[in-house]
Motif scaffolding. Structure first.
Motif, PDB file in Angstrom:
ATOM      1  N   VAL A 187     -15.271  -8.394  11.213  1.00  0.00           N
ATOM      2  CA  VAL A 187     -13.835  -8.440  11.946  1.00  0.00           C
ATOM      3  C   VAL A 187     -13.224  -9.715  11.193  1.00  0.00           C
ATOM      4  N   GLU A 188     -13.758 -10.858  10.970  1.00  0.00           N
ATOM      5  CA  GLU A 188     -13.247 -12.094  10.374  1.00  0.00           C
ATOM      6  C   GLU A 188     -12.647 -11.829   9.265  1.00  0.00           C
ATOM      7  N   ARG A 189     -13.498 -10.957   8.254  1.00  0.00           N
ATOM      8  CA  ARG A 189     -12.711 -10.843   6.983  1.00  0.00           C
ATOM      9  C   ARG A 189     -11.799  -9.881   7.082  1.00  0.00           C
ATOM     10  N   LEU A 190     -11.744  -8.931   7.817  1.00  0.00           N
ATOM     11  CA  LEU A 190     -10.641  -7.985   7.901  1.00  0.00           C
ATOM     12  C   LEU A 190      -9.286  -8.878   8.399  1.00  0.00           C
ATOM     13  N   LEU A 191      -9.303  -9.467   9.283  1.00  0.00           N
ATOM     14  CA  LEU A 191      -8.331 -10.196   9.865  1.00  0.00           C
ATOM     15  C   LEU A 191      -7.867 -11.146   8.869  1.00  0.00           C
ATOM     16  N   ARG A 192      -8.619 -11.910   8.183  1.00  0.00           N
ATOM     17  CA  ARG A 192      -8.324 -12.815   7.292  1.00  0.00           C
ATOM     18  C   ARG A 192      -7.339 -11.962   6.212  1.00  0.00           C
ATOM     19  N   ALA A 193      -8.004 -10.818   5.742  1.00  0.00           N
ATOM     20  CA  ALA A 193      -7.377 -10.117   4.691  1.00  0.00           C
ATOM     21  C   ALA A 193      -5.728  -9.622   5.119  1.00  0.00           C
ATOM     22  N   TYR A 194      -5.808  -9.015   6.299  1.00  0.00           N
ATOM     23  CA  TYR A 194      -4.377  -8.531   6.809  1.00  0.00           C
ATOM     24  C   TYR A 194      -3.462  -9.561   6.983  1.00  0.00           C
ATOM     25  N   SER A 195      -3.917 -10.813   7.259  1.00  0.00           N
ATOM     26  CA  SER A 195      -2.952 -11.755   7.693  1.00  0.00           C
ATOM     27  C   SER A 195      -2.628 -12.419   6.258  1.00  0.00           C
ATOM     28  N   ARG A 196      -3.034 -11.941   5.094  1.00  0.00           N
ATOM     29  CA  ARG A 196      -2.414 -12.508   3.839  1.00  0.00           C
ATOM     30  C   ARG A 196      -2.235 -11.294   3.145  1.00  0.00           C
ATOM     31  N   GLY A 197      -1.853 -10.181   3.838  1.00  0.00           N
ATOM     32  CA  GLY A 197      -1.122  -9.124   2.975  1.00  0.00           C
ATOM     33  C   GLY A 197      -2.115  -8.206   2.036  1.00  0.00           C
ATOM     34  N   ILE A 198      -3.339  -8.210   2.617  1.00  0.00           N
ATOM     35  CA  ILE A 198      -4.395  -7.896   1.773  1.00  0.00           C
ATOM     36  C   ILE A 198      -4.989  -6.560   2.575  1.00  0.00           C
ATOM     37  N   PHE A 199      -5.555  -5.572   1.750  1.00  0.00           N
ATOM     38  CA  PHE A 199      -6.303  -4.469   2.624  1.00  0.00           C
ATOM     39  C   PHE A 199      -7.309  -3.829   1.796  1.00  0.00           C
ATOM     40  N   PRO A 200      -8.348  -3.372   2.445  1.00  0.00           N
ATOM     41  CA  PRO A 200      -9.557  -2.834   1.656  1.00  0.00           C
ATOM     42  C   PRO A 200      -9.237  -1.275   1.485  1.00  0.00           C
ATOM     43  N   TRP A 201      -9.520  -0.746   0.345  1.00  0.00           N
ATOM     44  CA  TRP A 201      -9.303   0.623  -0.014  1.00  0.00           C
ATOM     45  C   TRP A 201     -10.203   1.129  -1.192  1.00  0.00           C
ATOM     46  N   PHE A 202     -11.411   1.993  -1.113  1.00  0.00           N
ATOM     47  CA  PHE A 202     -12.279   2.246  -1.761  1.00  0.00           C
ATOM     48  C   PHE A 202     -12.686   3.437  -1.475  1.00  0.00           C
ATOM     49  N   ASN A 203     -13.491   4.235  -2.344  1.00  0.00           N
ATOM     50  CA  ASN A 203     -14.199   5.351  -2.256  1.00  0.00           C
ATOM     51  C   ASN A 203     -15.739   5.375  -1.903  1.00  0.00           C
ATOM     52  N   PRO A 204     -16.101   6.359  -1.270  1.00  0.00           N
ATOM     53  CA  PRO A 204     -17.643   6.049  -0.947  1.00  0.00           C
ATOM     54  C   PRO A 204     -18.571   5.830  -2.070  1.00  0.00           C
ATOM     55  N   GLY A 205     -19.453   5.039  -2.228  1.00  0.00           N
ATOM     56  CA  GLY A 205     -20.126   4.793  -3.324  1.00  0.00           C
ATOM     57  C   GLY A 205     -19.774   3.775  -4.444  1.00  0.00           C
ATOM     58  N   GLU A 206     -18.423   3.083  -3.878  1.00  0.00           N
ATOM     59  CA  GLU A 206     -18.084   2.207  -4.721  1.00  0.00           C
ATOM     60  C   GLU A 206     -18.133   0.865  -3.812  1.00  0.00           C
ATOM     61  N   PRO A 207     -17.856  -0.398  -4.619  1.00  0.00           N
ATOM     62  CA  PRO A 207     -18.099  -1.508  -4.053  1.00  0.00           C
ATOM     63  C   PRO A 207     -16.559  -1.667  -3.134  1.00  0.00           C
ATOM     64  N   ILE A 208     -16.567  -2.626  -2.227  1.00  0.00           N
ATOM     65  CA  ILE A 208     -15.348  -2.661  -1.193  1.00  0.00           C
ATOM     66  C   ILE A 208     -14.332  -3.069  -2.312  1.00  0.00           C
ATOM     67  N   LEU A 209     -13.229  -2.703  -2.401  1.00  0.00           N
ATOM     68  CA  LEU A 209     -12.114  -3.110  -3.275  1.00  0.00           C
ATOM     69  C   LEU A 209     -10.686  -3.678  -2.301  1.00  0.00           C
ATOM     70  N   TRP A 210     -10.254  -5.002  -2.703  1.00  0.00           N
ATOM     71  CA  TRP A 210      -9.197  -5.449  -1.661  1.00  0.00           C
ATOM     72  C   TRP A 210      -8.086  -5.343  -2.760  1.00  0.00           C
ATOM     73  N   TRP A 211      -6.770  -5.008  -2.076  1.00  0.00           N
ATOM     74  CA  TRP A 211      -5.744  -4.746  -2.814  1.00  0.00           C
ATOM     75  C   TRP A 211      -4.480  -5.498  -1.965  1.00  0.00           C
ATOM     76  N   SER A 212      -3.422  -5.947  -2.799  1.00  0.00           N
ATOM     77  CA  SER A 212      -2.292  -6.392  -2.345  1.00  0.00           C
ATOM     78  C   SER A 212      -0.933  -5.720  -3.508  1.00  0.00           C
ATOM     79  N   PRO A 213      -0.630  -4.674  -3.331  1.00  0.00           N
ATOM     80  CA  PRO A 213       0.357  -4.153  -4.355  1.00  0.00           C
ATOM     81  C   PRO A 213       1.592  -4.539  -4.363  1.00  0.00           C
ATOM     82  N   ASP A 214       2.253  -4.551  -5.488  1.00  0.00           N
ATOM     83  CA  ASP A 214       3.686  -4.831  -5.620  1.00  0.00           C
ATOM     84  C   ASP A 214       4.376  -3.725  -6.465  1.00  0.00           C
ATOM     85  N   PRO A 215       5.381  -3.188  -5.848  1.00  0.00           N
ATOM     86  CA  PRO A 215       5.999  -3.609  -4.434  1.00  0.00           C
ATOM     87  C   PRO A 215       5.019  -3.083  -3.248  1.00  0.00           C
ATOM     88  N   ARG A 216       5.691  -3.243  -1.963  1.00  0.00           N
ATOM     89  CA  ARG A 216       5.031  -2.975  -0.746  1.00  0.00           C
ATOM     90  C   ARG A 216       5.855  -1.908   0.120  1.00  0.00           C
TER      91      ARG A 216
END
Length: 246
Positions: free
Chosen positions: A37-66
């Motif tokens: 919870v702490e990590r996810l809330l920290r991410a979203y409050s900085r414009g970052i979100f997780p997006w990854f496929n099963p079997g991959e490490p957790i990947l964190w994204w902040s695309p441009d544009p949004r």
């Protein structure tokens, strides 16, 4: 080979500055860490979100544009308003969160949704139990036929996924969400990454720097929607979407 920072699971270390995110793939910032919870809330409050496929490490994204939905200008189409006037679907919020996220994770013909692994479902269910993750449900009698879920922080809603089991099910869920959020004083629904479906619903793209300014300004704002939504949810049926001011 792509070289990106690695986060440690269970660590309190912060994310790298989003300005360091890669251009290709667009917005990839770092990997690793955890989905607490702490990590996810920290991410979203900085414009970052997780997006990854099963079997991959957790990947964190902040695309441009949004890709975002501006609640000041978002309007349902004339055809959707006409459909809403004629249907007898009912609406609810936070009454079937686990069912909504499970439906969003089901395989689709366009392959969207399959990235929502058991690990992701467990993480967002925990966020829901803590009062941060929410769902909107669309019902035909007792059957769940559409829905959307995401994270609410301050006056921002970070959309994660939506589903339909009947034509227009996800559209009704989205515009019900938009109307209620507008009534609560929210300013934006984050759609994360552009795709034709979101653009067709009225999403726009804005530069990441502008999105981050909105996050900084509105994620810390007080909001009437904190905690469970079911008791504060005002929309009872799809007909109300027909005159949606959102």
């Amino acid at each position: 080979m792509i070289h990106i920072p690695m986060l440690k699971a269970g660590s309190v270390e912060d994310f790298p500055p989003v300005e360091l995110a890669l251009d290709e793939p667009n917005g990839l910032l770092c990997a690793g860490g955890d989905l607490g919870v702490e990590r996810l809330l920290r991410a979203y409050s900085r414009g970052i979100f997780p997006w990854f496929n099963p079997g991959e490490p957790i990947l964190w994204w902040s695309p441009d544009p949004r890709c975002v939905f501006d609640l000041e200008t978002l309007r349902p189409s004339r055809s959707l308003r006409r459909f809403a006037r004629q249907c007898d679907w009912t609406l609810s919020a936070d009454c079937a969160f686990e069912s909504v996220i499970t439906a969003c994770a089901e395989p689709r013909t366009d392959s969207e949704g399959t990235w929502i692994s058991a690990q992701m479902r467990a993480a967002y269910l925990h966020l829901h139990q803590q009062g941060y993750a929410h769902s909107v449900e669309v019902w035909e009698n007792d059957a769940l036929i559409g829905g959307v879920y995401g994270i609410a922080l301050g006056r921002m809603f970070f959309g994660e996924s939506m589903f339909s089991r009947c034509s227009n099910g996800s559209k009704i869920a989205l515009f019900a969400l938009a109307r209620q959020l507008t009534d609560w004083g929210f300013v934006l629904i984050d759609g994360q990454v552009r795709n034709p479906h979101l653009i067709g619903l009225g999403a726009i793209q804005i530069p990441r720097r502008d999105f981050l300014r909105l996050v900084d300004r509105h994620c810390s704002a007080d909001a009437a929607s904190v905690g469970g939504w079911s008791s504060n949810w005002a929309l009872a049926n799809a007909v109300q979407i027909a005159d949606n001011p959102a």
